[in-house]
Design a protein around this motif. Structure first.
Motif, PDB file in Angstrom:
ATOM      1  N   ILE A   1       0.818  -1.414   0.210  1.00  3.50           N
ATOM      2  CA  ILE A   1      -0.282  -0.227  -0.421  1.00  3.50           C
ATOM      3  C   ILE A   1       0.852   1.283  -0.274  1.00  3.50           C
ATOM      4  O   ILE A   1       1.753   1.374   0.658  1.00  3.50           O
ATOM      5  CB  ILE A   1      -1.085   0.484   1.401  1.00  3.50           C
ATOM      6  N   VAL A   2       1.357   2.457  -1.298  1.00  2.00           N
ATOM      7  CA  VAL A   2       1.579   3.081  -1.325  1.00  2.00           C
ATOM      8  C   VAL A   2       0.770   4.889  -1.116  1.00  2.00           C
ATOM      9  O   VAL A   2      -0.332   4.746  -1.964  1.00  2.00           O
ATOM     10  CB  VAL A   2       2.574   3.017  -2.457  1.00  2.00           C
ATOM     11  N   LEU A   3       0.910   5.354  -0.080  1.00  2.00           N
ATOM     12  CA  LEU A   3       0.624   6.974   0.196  1.00  2.00           C
ATOM     13  C   LEU A   3       0.958   7.872  -0.786  1.00  2.00           C
ATOM     14  O   LEU A   3       2.510   8.087   0.104  1.00  2.00           O
ATOM     15  CB  LEU A   3      -0.206   6.532   2.069  1.00  2.00           C
ATOM     16  N   VAL A   4      -0.449   8.315  -0.926  1.00  2.00           N
ATOM     17  CA  VAL A   4       1.046   9.431  -1.502  1.00  2.00           C
ATOM     18  C   VAL A   4      -0.753  10.992  -1.580  1.00  2.00           C
ATOM     19  O   VAL A   4      -1.155  10.592  -1.305  1.00  2.00           O
ATOM     20  CB  VAL A   4       1.361   9.172  -3.428  1.00  2.00           C
ATOM     21  N   GLY A   5      -0.151  11.606  -2.513  1.00  2.00           N
ATOM     22  CA  GLY A   5      -1.012  13.087  -1.764  1.00  2.00           C
ATOM     23  C   GLY A   5      -0.840  13.857  -0.757  1.00  2.00           C
ATOM     24  O   GLY A   5      -0.314  13.437  -0.031  1.00  2.00           O
ATOM     25  N   GLY A   6      -1.708  15.145  -0.583  1.00  2.00           N
ATOM     26  CA  GLY A   6      -1.437  16.223   0.100  1.00  2.00           C
ATOM     27  C   GLY A   6      -1.805  15.518   1.713  1.00  2.00           C
ATOM     28  O   GLY A   6      -1.486  15.617   2.263  1.00  2.00           O
ATOM     29  N   LEU A   7      -2.545  14.725   1.645  1.00  2.00           N
ATOM     30  CA  LEU A   7      -3.784  13.829   2.764  1.00  2.00           C
ATOM     31  C   LEU A   7      -1.873  12.941   3.247  1.00  2.00           C
ATOM     32  O   LEU A   7      -2.769  12.499   4.226  1.00  2.00           O
ATOM     33  CB  LEU A   7      -5.023  13.590   3.086  1.00  2.00           C
ATOM     34  N   ALA A   8      -1.533  12.129   2.596  1.00  2.00           N
ATOM     35  CA  ALA A   8      -0.410  11.594   3.419  1.00  2.00           C
ATOM     36  C   ALA A   8       0.742  11.842   3.872  1.00  2.00           C
ATOM     37  O   ALA A   8       0.991  11.448   4.116  1.00  2.00           O
ATOM     38  CB  ALA A   8       0.065  10.579   1.857  1.00  2.00           C
ATOM     39  N   GLU A   9       1.220  13.367   4.174  1.00  2.00           N
ATOM     40  CA  GLU A   9       1.316  14.162   4.951  1.00  2.00           C
ATOM     41  C   GLU A   9       1.004  14.225   6.358  1.00  2.00           C
ATOM     42  O   GLU A   9       2.579  14.595   6.889  1.00  2.00           O
ATOM     43  CB  GLU A   9       1.377  15.554   4.006  1.00  2.00           C
ATOM     44  N   SER A  10      -0.048  14.452   6.471  1.00  2.00           N
ATOM     45  CA  SER A  10       0.125  13.530   8.257  1.00  2.00           C
ATOM     46  C   SER A  10      -0.880  12.514   8.458  1.00  2.00           C
ATOM     47  O   SER A  10      -0.457  11.421   8.007  1.00  2.00           O
ATOM     48  CB  SER A  10      -2.317  13.596   7.563  1.00  2.00           C
ATOM     49  N   GLN A  11       0.647  12.865  10.226  1.00  2.00           N
ATOM     50  CA  GLN A  11       0.969  11.826  10.785  1.00  2.00           C
ATOM     51  C   GLN A  11      -0.698  10.559  11.355  1.00  2.00           C
ATOM     52  O   GLN A  11      -0.020   9.473  11.308  1.00  2.00           O
ATOM     53  CB  GLN A  11       1.966  12.126  11.937  1.00  2.00           C
ATOM     54  N   ILE A  12      -1.443  11.314  11.407  1.00  2.00           N
ATOM     55  CA  ILE A  12      -2.273  10.303  11.754  1.00  2.00           C
ATOM     56  C   ILE A  12      -2.857   9.932  10.268  1.00  2.00           C
ATOM     57  O   ILE A  12      -3.677   8.428  10.786  1.00  2.00           O
ATOM     58  CB  ILE A  12      -3.770  11.931  12.324  1.00  2.00           C
ATOM     59  N   LEU A  13      -3.052  10.130   9.496  1.00  2.00           N
ATOM     60  CA  LEU A  13      -3.666   9.553   8.078  1.00  2.00           C
ATOM     61  C   LEU A  13      -2.363   7.803   8.258  1.00  2.00           C
ATOM     62  O   LEU A  13      -2.633   6.922   8.159  1.00  2.00           O
ATOM     63  CB  LEU A  13      -3.562  10.086   6.943  1.00  2.00           C
ATOM     64  N   ARG A  14      -1.045   8.380   8.059  1.00  2.00           N
ATOM     65  CA  ARG A  14      -0.407   7.850   7.753  1.00  2.00           C
ATOM     66  C   ARG A  14      -0.134   6.279   8.971  1.00  2.00           C
ATOM     67  O   ARG A  14       0.519   5.203   8.628  1.00  2.00           O
ATOM     68  CB  ARG A  14       1.084   7.651   7.816  1.00  2.00           C
ATOM     69  N   GLN A  15      -0.015   7.111  10.696  1.00  2.00           N
ATOM     70  CA  GLN A  15      -0.312   5.792  11.344  1.00  2.00           C
ATOM     71  C   GLN A  15      -1.561   4.395  11.312  1.00  2.00           C
ATOM     72  O   GLN A  15      -1.298   3.851  11.481  1.00  2.00           O
ATOM     73  CB  GLN A  15      -0.104   6.459  12.415  1.00  2.00           C
ATOM     74  N   HIS A  16      -2.847   5.759  11.235  1.00  2.00           N
ATOM     75  CA  HIS A  16      -3.903   5.147  11.441  1.00  2.00           C
ATOM     76  C   HIS A  16      -3.483   3.473  10.103  1.00  2.00           C
ATOM     77  O   HIS A  16      -4.541   2.647  10.122  1.00  2.00           O
ATOM     78  CB  HIS A  16      -5.105   5.597  10.681  1.00  2.00           C
ATOM     79  N   ILE A  17      -3.464   3.957   8.880  1.00  2.00           N
ATOM     80  CA  ILE A  17      -3.792   3.460   7.615  1.00  2.00           C
ATOM     81  C   ILE A  17      -2.672   1.889   8.159  1.00  2.00           C
ATOM     82  O   ILE A  17      -2.403   0.564   7.976  1.00  2.00           O
ATOM     83  CB  ILE A  17      -3.114   4.379   6.510  1.00  2.00           C
ATOM     84  N   THR A  18      -0.993   2.378   8.840  1.00  2.00           N
ATOM     85  CA  THR A  18      -0.477   1.178   9.202  1.00  2.00           C
ATOM     86  C   THR A  18      -0.977   0.665  10.161  1.00  2.00           C
ATOM     87  O   THR A  18      -1.010  -0.905  10.160  1.00  2.00           O
ATOM     88  CB  THR A  18       0.798   1.888   9.867  1.00  2.00           C
ATOM     89  N   ASP A  19      -1.249   0.944  11.491  1.00  2.00           N
ATOM     90  CA  ASP A  19      -1.627   0.252  12.324  1.00  2.00           C
ATOM     91  C   ASP A  19      -3.531  -0.719  11.873  1.00  2.00           C
ATOM     92  O   ASP A  19      -2.868  -1.907  12.090  1.00  2.00           O
ATOM     93  CB  ASP A  19      -3.013   1.472  13.246  1.00  2.00           C
ATOM     94  N   GLN A  20      -4.070  -0.227  10.540  1.00  2.00           N
ATOM     95  CA  GLN A  20      -5.153  -1.477  10.180  1.00  2.00           C
ATOM     96  C   GLN A  20      -4.650  -2.117   9.053  1.00  2.00           C
ATOM     97  O   GLN A  20      -5.366  -3.453   9.361  1.00  2.00           O
ATOM     98  CB  GLN A  20      -6.051  -0.261   9.757  1.00  2.00           C
ATOM     99  N   PHE A  21      -3.332  -1.957   8.778  1.00  2.00           N
ATOM    100  CA  PHE A  21      -2.902  -2.534   7.340  1.00  2.00           C
ATOM    101  C   PHE A  21      -0.933  -3.064   7.451  1.00  2.00           C
ATOM    102  O   PHE A  21      -1.527  -3.830   6.612  1.00  2.00           O
ATOM    103  CB  PHE A  21      -3.740  -2.054   5.731  1.00  2.00           C
ATOM    104  N   GLY A  22      -0.679  -2.992   8.577  1.00  2.00           N
ATOM    105  CA  GLY A  22       0.248  -2.734   8.056  1.00  2.00           C
ATOM    106  C   GLY A  22       1.708  -4.249   8.884  1.00  2.00           C
ATOM    107  O   GLY A  22       1.800  -4.507   7.417  1.00  2.00           O
ATOM    108  N   ARG A  23       0.599  -5.257   9.198  1.00  2.00           N
ATOM    109  CA  ARG A  23       0.573  -6.716   9.558  1.00  2.00           C
ATOM    110  C   ARG A  23       0.419  -7.854   8.327  1.00  2.00           C
ATOM    111  O   ARG A  23       1.699  -8.470   8.343  1.00  2.00           O
ATOM    112  CB  ARG A  23       0.056  -7.439  10.974  1.00  2.00           C
ATOM    113  N   GLN A  24      -0.665  -7.009   7.743  1.00  2.00           N
ATOM    114  CA  GLN A  24      -0.803  -8.079   6.609  1.00  2.00           C
ATOM    115  C   GLN A  24       0.232  -7.642   5.253  1.00  2.00           C
ATOM    116  O   GLN A  24       0.474  -8.007   4.031  1.00  2.00           O
ATOM    117  CB  GLN A  24      -2.270  -8.025   6.278  1.00  2.00           C
ATOM    118  N   TYR A  25      -0.276  -5.998   4.746  1.00  2.00           N
ATOM    119  CA  TYR A  25       0.521  -5.512   3.983  1.00  2.00           C
ATOM    120  C   TYR A  25       1.887  -4.503   4.559  1.00  2.00           C
ATOM    121  O   TYR A  25       1.828  -3.790   5.353  1.00  2.00           O
ATOM    122  CB  TYR A  25      -0.332  -4.676   3.210  1.00  2.00           C
ATOM    123  N   LYS A  26       2.955  -4.102   3.028  1.00  2.00           N
ATOM    124  CA  LYS A  26       3.569  -3.526   3.876  1.00  2.00           C
ATOM    125  C   LYS A  26       3.251  -1.751   2.734  1.00  2.00           C
ATOM    126  O   LYS A  26       2.992  -1.308   2.168  1.00  2.00           O
ATOM    127  CB  LYS A  26       4.847  -3.041   2.388  1.00  2.00           C
TER     128      LYS A  26
END
Length: 355
Positions: free
Chosen positions: A291-316
């Motif tokens: 899962i590759v995050l790009v775009g303006g909202l991907a600057e947000s630590q809140i969004l990046r951490q949430h996606i990592t918490d939700q999907f980081g165990r199964q996907y990079k």
């Protein structure tokens, strides 16, 4: 003023400014628009009508003529972003080990920080499961054939596209999805928060009488929403003055403080919709590994951490440094190397002008 006129004049200004900047360089030379390939990034949802509209605006703006029409190129935003990410070295991705001195890295060695709008320590907190030294290996997808799910978190919409890296390095688009829940939704929640403080009447009067100040407040918030901590934003004197006319209100030291917990609530709907769409796509069994995050909202630590918490165990989960610039830099790469995407005859979503 017609929409075509607006687009044309914007493109004309960008063209003229680019040529002016090049000519001002000691070795710039006397270049004209015809000397360049002009690359325009477009979303995967671009219709044929809008495609023709953009062609017409580019021609009227003087980017190309009938004789140079092959020098106008459209590329998909997700392809551009992924192209750039595939070129990055391990230290080109955001991890818990990055400081503000390691930002803005090209495909290669690090460069000095050139940030102008990021708060101090803006990229240090988020905890990713991928260590820097592992990233390069993870991006060599030829070994396992895993596909990339690119999440372009824009202002109006969040776009989701699934790409495969073909043998030889070209990209192939498989599926594209979108939702209307981007960065502006978070901005809207911030405005609602201000209205709760000052009332509808005060805020409406402020917007009408001081639009430039409102714009600056939103710009300041766009920087602050990148962090995951308590923040404070300057409260303009005119807003305080209008508020004090309507009701008793105290603004300590001219700032509005927003707690970390309150800031995160601004993201609730956006994160829920992005997460739901990701689960829907990942449940299709499309052989996705990244899962590759790009775009303006991907600057947000809140969004990046949430996606990592939700999907980081199964996907990079990967996010390049300066994710908003990944599309721009990738577009340059595709302009120089158009063979990096699947040939037009196989996938018409990617095209040159006047195709």
């Amino acid at each position: 003023m017609s929409i075509l006129k607006v687009f044309t004049e914007v493109l004309r200004f960008l063209k003229d400014d680019a040529l002016k900047t090049i000519r001002s360089h000691p070795e710039g030379g006397e270049f004209t628009a015809s000397d360049f390939t002009w690359v325009m990034t477009v979303p995967e949802s671009l219709t044929d009508f809008r495609k023709q509209f953009m062609k017409e605006a580019a021609a009227q703006a003087g980017l190309v003529t009938d004789a140079t029409k092959d020098k106008l190129m459209f590329v998909l935003e997700s392809e551009a972003a992924l192209t750039w990410c595939l070129k990055l070295q391990p230290d080109g991705f955001i991890t818990q080990n990055h400081s503000r001195d390691s930002q803005d890295q090209p495909a290669g060695a690090a460069e000095p920080d050139t940030s102008w709008n990021d708060p101090a320590g803006g990229q240090e907190v988020v905890q990713f499961t991928v260590k820097p030294e592992e990233t390069k290996v993870l991006l060599e997808t030829q070994r396992d054939g895993k596909r990339y799910l690119v999440v372009d978190c824009g202002d109006e919409r969040s776009h989701f596209t699934v790409h495969e890296v073909l043998e030889g390095g070209a990209l192939k688009l498989h599926e594209a999805f979108g939702i209307y829940c981007g960065g502006k939704h978070v901005d809207g929640k911030f405005q609602q928060f201000l209205i709760e403080i000052f009332s509808d009447k005060v805020w409406n009067e402020y917007e009408q009488n001081f639009p430039n100040e409102v714009q600056k407040m939103m710009y300041d918030f766009s920087r602050l929403k990148q962090v995951d901590e308590d923040v404070q934003i300057s409260c303009p004197g005119n807003l305080v003055m209008l508020a004090q006319k309507q009701k008793e209100i105290q603004i300590d030291d001219g700032s509005i403080r927003i707690s970390r917990e309150k800031l995160k609530t601004f993201y609730d709907k956006s994160l829920q919709e992005i997460t739901n769409k990701l689960r829907e796509i990942l449940n299709k069994n499309l052989n996705i590994g990244f899962i590759v995050l790009v775009g303006g909202l991907a600057e947000s630590q809140i969004l990046r951490q949430h996606i990592t918490d939700q999907f980081g165990r199964q996907y990079k989960v990967l996010c390049p440094l300066r994710p908003q610039e990944a599309i721009l830099k990738g577009a340059v790469e595709l302009g120089r190397n158009p063979e990096m995407v699947e040939p037009q005859r196989k996938r018409p979503a990617w095209f040159r002008c006047w195709s």
